[in-house]
Write an enzyme that holds these catalytic residues in place. Sequence first.
Site, PDB file in Angstrom:
ATOM      1  N   LYS A 249      18.906  52.880  47.204  1.00 46.28           N
ATOM      2  CA  LYS A 249      19.231  54.318  47.020  1.00 46.28           C
ATOM      3  C   LYS A 249      20.292  54.446  46.104  1.00 46.28           C
ATOM      4  O   LYS A 249      21.464  54.085  45.873  1.00 46.28           O
ATOM      5  CB  LYS A 249      19.770  54.637  48.446  1.00 46.28           C
ATOM      6  CG  LYS A 249      18.782  54.955  49.318  1.00 46.28           C
ATOM      7  CD  LYS A 249      19.211  55.160  50.666  1.00 46.28           C
ATOM      8  CE  LYS A 249      19.916  56.452  51.080  1.00 46.28           C
ATOM      9  NZ  LYS A 249      20.371  56.773  52.169  1.00 46.28           N
ATOM     10  N   GLY A 251      23.422  56.315  44.372  1.00 42.91           N
ATOM     11  CA  GLY A 251      24.691  57.111  44.888  1.00 42.91           C
ATOM     12  C   GLY A 251      25.720  57.064  43.878  1.00 42.91           C
ATOM     13  O   GLY A 251      25.811  57.043  42.872  1.00 42.91           O
ATOM     14  N   CYS A 258      33.012  43.790  51.481  1.00 44.29           N
ATOM     15  CA  CYS A 258      32.292  42.697  51.064  1.00 44.29           C
ATOM     16  C   CYS A 258      31.687  42.806  49.577  1.00 44.29           C
ATOM     17  O   CYS A 258      31.953  41.937  48.774  1.00 44.29           O
ATOM     18  CB  CYS A 258      30.798  42.314  52.192  1.00 44.29           C
ATOM     19  SG  CYS A 258      31.411  42.437  53.686  1.00 44.29           S
TER      20      CYS A 258
HETATM   21  C1  UGA Z   1      26.812  43.809  53.492  1.00 43.59           C
HETATM   22  C2  UGA Z   1      25.415  43.339  53.589  1.00 43.59           C
HETATM   23  O1  UGA Z   1      24.460  44.258  53.491  1.00 43.59           O
HETATM   24  C3  UGA Z   1      25.312  42.488  54.932  1.00 43.59           C
HETATM   25  O2  UGA Z   1      24.355  41.679  54.689  1.00 43.59           O
HETATM   26  C4  UGA Z   1      26.589  41.040  54.732  1.00 43.59           C
HETATM   27  O3  UGA Z   1      26.779  40.471  55.877  1.00 43.59           O
HETATM   28  C5  UGA Z   1      27.964  42.108  54.703  1.00 43.59           C
HETATM   29  O4  UGA Z   1      28.081  42.704  53.451  1.00 43.59           O
HETATM   30  C6  UGA Z   1      29.049  40.939  54.691  1.00 43.59           C
HETATM   31  O5  UGA Z   1      29.095  40.277  53.540  1.00 43.59           O
HETATM   32  O6  UGA Z   1      29.721  40.840  55.493  1.00 43.59           O
HETATM   33  P1  UGA Z   1      28.124  46.174  54.505  1.00 43.59           P
HETATM   34  O7  UGA Z   1      29.160  45.852  53.524  1.00 43.59           O
HETATM   35  O8  UGA Z   1      28.362  46.163  55.918  1.00 43.59           O
HETATM   36  O9  UGA Z   1      27.128  44.622  54.564  1.00 43.59           O
HETATM   37  O10 UGA Z   1      27.321  47.186  54.173  1.00 43.59           O
HETATM   38  P2  UGA Z   1      26.037  47.436  53.285  1.00 43.59           P
HETATM   39  O11 UGA Z   1      25.058  48.237  54.131  1.00 43.59           O
HETATM   40  O12 UGA Z   1      25.318  46.390  52.650  1.00 43.59           O
HETATM   41  O13 UGA Z   1      26.365  48.613  52.110  1.00 43.59           O
HETATM   42  C7  UGA Z   1      27.362  48.230  50.999  1.00 43.59           C
HETATM   43  C8  UGA Z   1      27.468  49.241  50.286  1.00 43.59           C
HETATM   44  O14 UGA Z   1      26.325  49.610  49.394  1.00 43.59           O
HETATM   45  C9  UGA Z   1      27.991  50.900  50.923  1.00 43.59           C
HETATM   46  O15 UGA Z   1      28.987  51.502  50.255  1.00 43.59           O
HETATM   47  C10 UGA Z   1      26.606  51.599  50.786  1.00 43.59           C
HETATM   48  O16 UGA Z   1      26.852  52.944  50.751  1.00 43.59           O
HETATM   49  C11 UGA Z   1      26.011  50.957  49.312  1.00 43.59           C
HETATM   50  N1  UGA Z   1      24.724  51.126  49.247  1.00 43.59           N
HETATM   51  C12 UGA Z   1      23.906  50.472  50.184  1.00 43.59           C
HETATM   52  C13 UGA Z   1      24.171  52.040  48.284  1.00 43.59           C
HETATM   53  O17 UGA Z   1      24.833  52.520  47.584  1.00 43.59           O
HETATM   54  N2  UGA Z   1      22.668  51.912  48.092  1.00 43.59           N
HETATM   55  C14 UGA Z   1      21.998  51.516  48.758  1.00 43.59           C
HETATM   56  O18 UGA Z   1      20.575  51.552  48.593  1.00 43.59           O
HETATM   57  C15 UGA Z   1      22.173  50.381  49.860  1.00 43.59           C
END
Ligand code: UGA
Length: 428
Positions: A249, A251, A258
């Site tokens: 996605k 953005g 993390c």
């Molecule tokens: C992330 C990992 O997804 C987990 O598997 C991991 O355990 C965790 O870090 C960690 O190391 O503790 P998290 O930080 O909670 O989890 O969030 P995500 O859902 O992965 O999103 C991270 C960032 O990427 C957010 O800012 C989100 O908006 C962005 N993102 C995510 C995008 O811009 N595009 C996407 O398609 C997906």
Amino acid sequence: MKIAIIGTGYVGLVSGACLAEIGHNVICVDLDCEKIKNLKKGTVPFYEPGLDKLVKKNIKNKKLFFETDLTKALPQSEIIFIAVGTPAMRNGEANLSYVEKVAEEIGRNLKKYAVVAIKSTVPPKTCEKIKNLVSKYYDGQFDLVSNPEFLREGSAVEDFMKPDRIIIGAQNEKAKNIMRELYSPLNALIYTTRLESSEMIKYASNAFLATKISFINEIANVCEEIGADVGEISKGMGLDPRIGKEFLKAGIGYGGSCFPKDVRALRHSSGVNGYDFCLLKSVIKVNNRQRQLTVKKAKKLLGGLKNKIIGVWGLAFKANTDDIRESAAVEIIKMFLKNGVKVKVYDPIAMANAKKELSGKVVFCEDLYEAADKSDLLFIATDWDEFKKTDLLKVKKLLSEPKIIDGRNIFSPSEMKEIGFEYWSVGR
Ligand code: UGA
């Protein structure tokens, strides 16, 4: 089994509550007396769907306990988890001082065999160092295990209960079997590796997902030049199982506690070990540029930024969390402020955390309509469901000018055009 978890941050508390839920006796330890006092009453210090219910239930069932004193938790524990923070230092290096301090204390207080499991995210080869540190103070038998977590904020309880995989890095079968027994109620896929591989799987996974995000953001930027739609491209690419549809996605760039930290730490630790991980340098650069491009877009759409009013929807680094650490929303707001913009903000649950950082600099609004009211531009920074269900006609009336920058692509460009918005999103 009897478990101790040192550190009641995100990882430690979710793991502790979930391990209690699957039948283990868990003591969570933290130095912060106030936090432990509240946790004993079932008060969770951050927002995570389903967690407070789990904590309360397992306190009541006498499966989950909280302590400030490590020495009270250690004697009976078969597995001791280290789940304290490893924040990034200025140069990107992971700060291991908390992990080392806990390891030292474990060494000083261990009385019988136990597995010491590292859940904190640490660079490859840290477990070996921690093993030596424990051995310095304890000459009995113990095993060191690397057991990284893959929990996402906002769905951490479900991620723990239904994991895609559990990674266990260990040096012998005894330790692996103890960890297998721990997780057996979950019926999950368990993959055992050597210590260093397990540590690296965590970093490589986060860095790869961050790379996917920076990649699709670059595609989005090219799409804006050629008139293609990045949403269609993500879908078309994601249909190939070799690529997969997740984390495509586009953005305003990844944030949170993390990805930014782990990408920097992997780059740093590779460098220290003699390898220049140049791909990650670009991943970081693209992520930073994505924020700058948003500010540029606002400048273009408004014909300058000075003294303009921008309403911002969303402060959390993503939806369903109150966490604003390295949030793209907050970083972009700071850039707006530097450019002389007056900023009005609203977030369903991250306002309290944002006040610690932005108090006195922006106007905190009661709801999303107040943030839109008399603003020259509305900037959507987080993809909360609440924003998707909004009354757009009302928003249009409230705005001084019907201009929206949607940093999360939550609306359809054609529908927004029909309503009469000048609507700019990402890569469409
Ligand atoms: C992330 C990992 O997804 C987990 O598997 C991991 O355990 C965790 O870090 C960690 O190391 O503790 P998290 O930080 O909670 O989890 O969030 P995500 O859902 O992965 O999103 C991270 C960032 O990427 C957010 O800012 C989100 O908006 C962005 N993102 C995510 C995008 O811009 N595009 C996407 O398609 C997906």
